[in-house]
Design a protein around this motif. Structure first.
Motif, PDB file in Angstrom:
ATOM      1  N   MET A   1       0.802  -1.240  -0.192  1.00 39.75           N
ATOM      2  CA  MET A   1       0.000  -0.095   0.020  1.00 39.75           C
ATOM      3  C   MET A   1       0.911   1.060  -0.006  1.00 39.75           C
ATOM      4  N   GLN A   2       0.447   2.088  -0.611  1.00 40.19           N
ATOM      5  CA  GLN A   2       1.275   3.263  -0.986  1.00 40.19           C
ATOM      6  C   GLN A   2       0.966   4.436   0.202  1.00 40.19           C
ATOM      7  N   PRO A   3       2.020   4.840   0.838  1.00 43.40           N
ATOM      8  CA  PRO A   3       1.897   5.816   1.943  1.00 43.40           C
ATOM      9  C   PRO A   3       0.992   7.101   1.492  1.00 43.40           C
ATOM     10  N   ALA A   4      -0.164   7.331   2.406  1.00 49.06           N
ATOM     11  CA  ALA A   4      -0.901   8.402   1.983  1.00 49.06           C
ATOM     12  C   ALA A   4      -0.200   9.685   1.720  1.00 49.06           C
ATOM     13  N   LEU A   5       0.847   9.959   2.365  1.00 50.35           N
ATOM     14  CA  LEU A   5       1.728  11.036   2.164  1.00 50.35           C
ATOM     15  C   LEU A   5       1.841  11.431   0.610  1.00 50.35           C
ATOM     16  N   LEU A   6       2.342  10.104  -0.170  1.00 51.99           N
ATOM     17  CA  LEU A   6       2.536  10.147  -1.577  1.00 51.99           C
ATOM     18  C   LEU A   6       1.193  10.422  -2.150  1.00 51.99           C
ATOM     19  N   LYS A   7       0.206   9.791  -1.762  1.00 57.98           N
ATOM     20  CA  LYS A   7      -1.070  10.226  -2.660  1.00 57.98           C
ATOM     21  C   LYS A   7      -1.535  11.589  -2.580  1.00 57.98           C
ATOM     22  N   LEU A   8      -1.006  12.521  -1.685  1.00 59.54           N
ATOM     23  CA  LEU A   8      -1.451  13.718  -1.566  1.00 59.54           C
ATOM     24  C   LEU A   8      -0.431  14.837  -1.980  1.00 59.54           C
ATOM     25  N   LYS A   9       0.712  14.197  -2.671  1.00 56.37           N
ATOM     26  CA  LYS A   9       1.749  15.215  -2.946  1.00 56.37           C
ATOM     27  C   LYS A   9       1.488  16.100  -4.202  1.00 56.37           C
ATOM     28  N   GLY A  10       1.480  17.173  -3.852  1.00 53.40           N
ATOM     29  CA  GLY A  10       1.088  18.141  -4.804  1.00 53.40           C
ATOM     30  C   GLY A  10      -0.303  18.826  -4.834  1.00 53.40           C
ATOM     31  N   ARG A  11      -0.904  18.498  -3.701  1.00 59.00           N
ATOM     32  CA  ARG A  11      -2.223  18.719  -3.441  1.00 59.00           C
ATOM     33  C   ARG A  11      -1.955  19.730  -2.405  1.00 59.00           C
ATOM     34  N   ILE A  12      -3.088  20.535  -2.328  1.00 59.45           N
ATOM     35  CA  ILE A  12      -3.202  21.763  -1.202  1.00 59.45           C
ATOM     36  C   ILE A  12      -4.040  20.970  -0.184  1.00 59.45           C
ATOM     37  N   LEU A  13      -3.458  21.145   0.923  1.00 54.71           N
ATOM     38  CA  LEU A  13      -4.205  20.961   2.350  1.00 54.71           C
ATOM     39  C   LEU A  13      -4.916  22.015   3.014  1.00 54.71           C
ATOM     40  N   TYR A  14      -6.357  22.221   2.878  1.00 50.30           N
ATOM     41  CA  TYR A  14      -6.917  23.140   3.462  1.00 50.30           C
ATOM     42  C   TYR A  14      -7.164  23.116   4.964  1.00 50.30           C
ATOM     43  N   SER A  15      -7.579  24.005   5.588  1.00 54.72           N
ATOM     44  CA  SER A  15      -7.651  24.189   6.995  1.00 54.72           C
ATOM     45  C   SER A  15      -8.249  22.967   7.849  1.00 54.72           C
ATOM     46  N   GLN A  16      -9.337  22.416   7.157  1.00 52.50           N
ATOM     47  CA  GLN A  16      -9.821  21.263   7.825  1.00 52.50           C
ATOM     48  C   GLN A  16      -8.967  20.019   7.986  1.00 52.50           C
ATOM     49  N   SER A  17      -8.256  20.042   6.817  1.00 55.60           N
ATOM     50  CA  SER A  17      -7.353  18.621   6.570  1.00 55.60           C
ATOM     51  C   SER A  17      -6.254  18.892   7.497  1.00 55.60           C
ATOM     52  N   ARG A  18      -5.675  20.044   7.407  1.00 53.97           N
ATOM     53  CA  ARG A  18      -4.432  20.528   8.287  1.00 53.97           C
ATOM     54  C   ARG A  18      -4.990  20.284   9.719  1.00 53.97           C
ATOM     55  N   GLU A  19      -6.157  20.500  10.128  1.00 52.50           N
ATOM     56  CA  GLU A  19      -6.395  20.260  11.562  1.00 52.50           C
ATOM     57  C   GLU A  19      -6.311  18.901  12.110  1.00 52.50           C
ATOM     58  N   ILE A  20      -6.747  17.924  11.047  1.00 54.79           N
ATOM     59  CA  ILE A  20      -6.683  16.656  11.261  1.00 54.79           C
ATOM     60  C   ILE A  20      -5.357  16.059  11.351  1.00 54.79           C
ATOM     61  N   VAL A  21      -4.717  16.409  10.459  1.00 54.34           N
ATOM     62  CA  VAL A  21      -3.120  16.111  10.431  1.00 54.34           C
ATOM     63  C   VAL A  21      -2.426  16.482  11.915  1.00 54.34           C
ATOM     64  N   HIS A  22      -3.060  17.753  12.172  1.00 61.50           N
ATOM     65  CA  HIS A  22      -2.426  18.114  13.333  1.00 61.50           C
ATOM     66  C   HIS A  22      -2.700  17.366  14.730  1.00 61.50           C
ATOM     67  N   ASN A  23      -3.991  16.942  14.651  1.00 62.82           N
ATOM     68  CA  ASN A  23      -4.454  16.038  15.858  1.00 62.82           C
ATOM     69  C   ASN A  23      -3.815  14.806  15.871  1.00 62.82           C
ATOM     70  N   VAL A  24      -3.583  14.149  14.573  1.00 60.63           N
ATOM     71  CA  VAL A  24      -2.866  12.819  14.583  1.00 60.63           C
ATOM     72  C   VAL A  24      -1.535  13.071  15.067  1.00 60.63           C
ATOM     73  N   LEU A  25      -0.744  14.014  14.587  1.00 61.05           N
ATOM     74  CA  LEU A  25       0.390  14.289  15.056  1.00 61.05           C
ATOM     75  C   LEU A  25       0.609  14.375  16.525  1.00 61.05           C
ATOM     76  N   MET A  26      -0.165  15.151  17.252  1.00 64.95           N
ATOM     77  CA  MET A  26      -0.239  15.186  18.674  1.00 64.95           C
ATOM     78  C   MET A  26      -0.549  13.885  19.381  1.00 64.95           C
ATOM     79  N   PHE A  27      -1.698  13.039  18.866  1.00 62.94           N
ATOM     80  CA  PHE A  27      -1.798  11.759  19.263  1.00 62.94           C
ATOM     81  C   PHE A  27      -0.778  10.821  19.041  1.00 62.94           C
TER      82      PHE A  27
END
Length: 92
Positions: A1-27
């Motif tokens: 399975m390809q890492p999700a990071l590579l699937k999102l390469k070159g795409r803009i992460l809007y505020s809602q996506s950034r908030e979720i990424v931050h939540n995962v990082l803190m967890f």
């Protein structure tokens, strides 16, 4: 399975996506500090809820939506309540 990071390469992460990424990082950082997994890895949906801040019911819906997509079209998710753009006709 390809890492999700590579699937999102070159795409803009809007505020809602950034908030979720931050939540995962803190967890993940909290678990690393404690040296243990606070929630058993077998309980993936609940772990996802805790990591993302997204309700477990929503995670189940997303999981089912991902199952329903075909491999030909790739993994595309719909945006709920999104209305298609309409052409505006101007009257003279």
């Amino acid at each position: 399975m390809q890492p999700a990071l590579l699937k999102l390469k070159g795409r803009i992460l809007y505020s809602q996506s950034r908030e979720i990424v931050h939540n995962v990082l803190m967890f993940m950082e909290e678990e690393a500090r404690n040296g243990i997994c606070s929630i058993p890895v077998e309980n993936a949906q609940f772990r996802t809820t805790c990591a993302t801040g997204v309700l477990e019911r929503s995670i189940r819906k997303i999981k089912n939506e991902a199952k329903d997509t075909t491999k030909e079209s790739g993994l595309l998710f719909s945006t709920p309540n999104k209305q298609p753009k309409r052409k505006i006709m101007f009257q003279h």
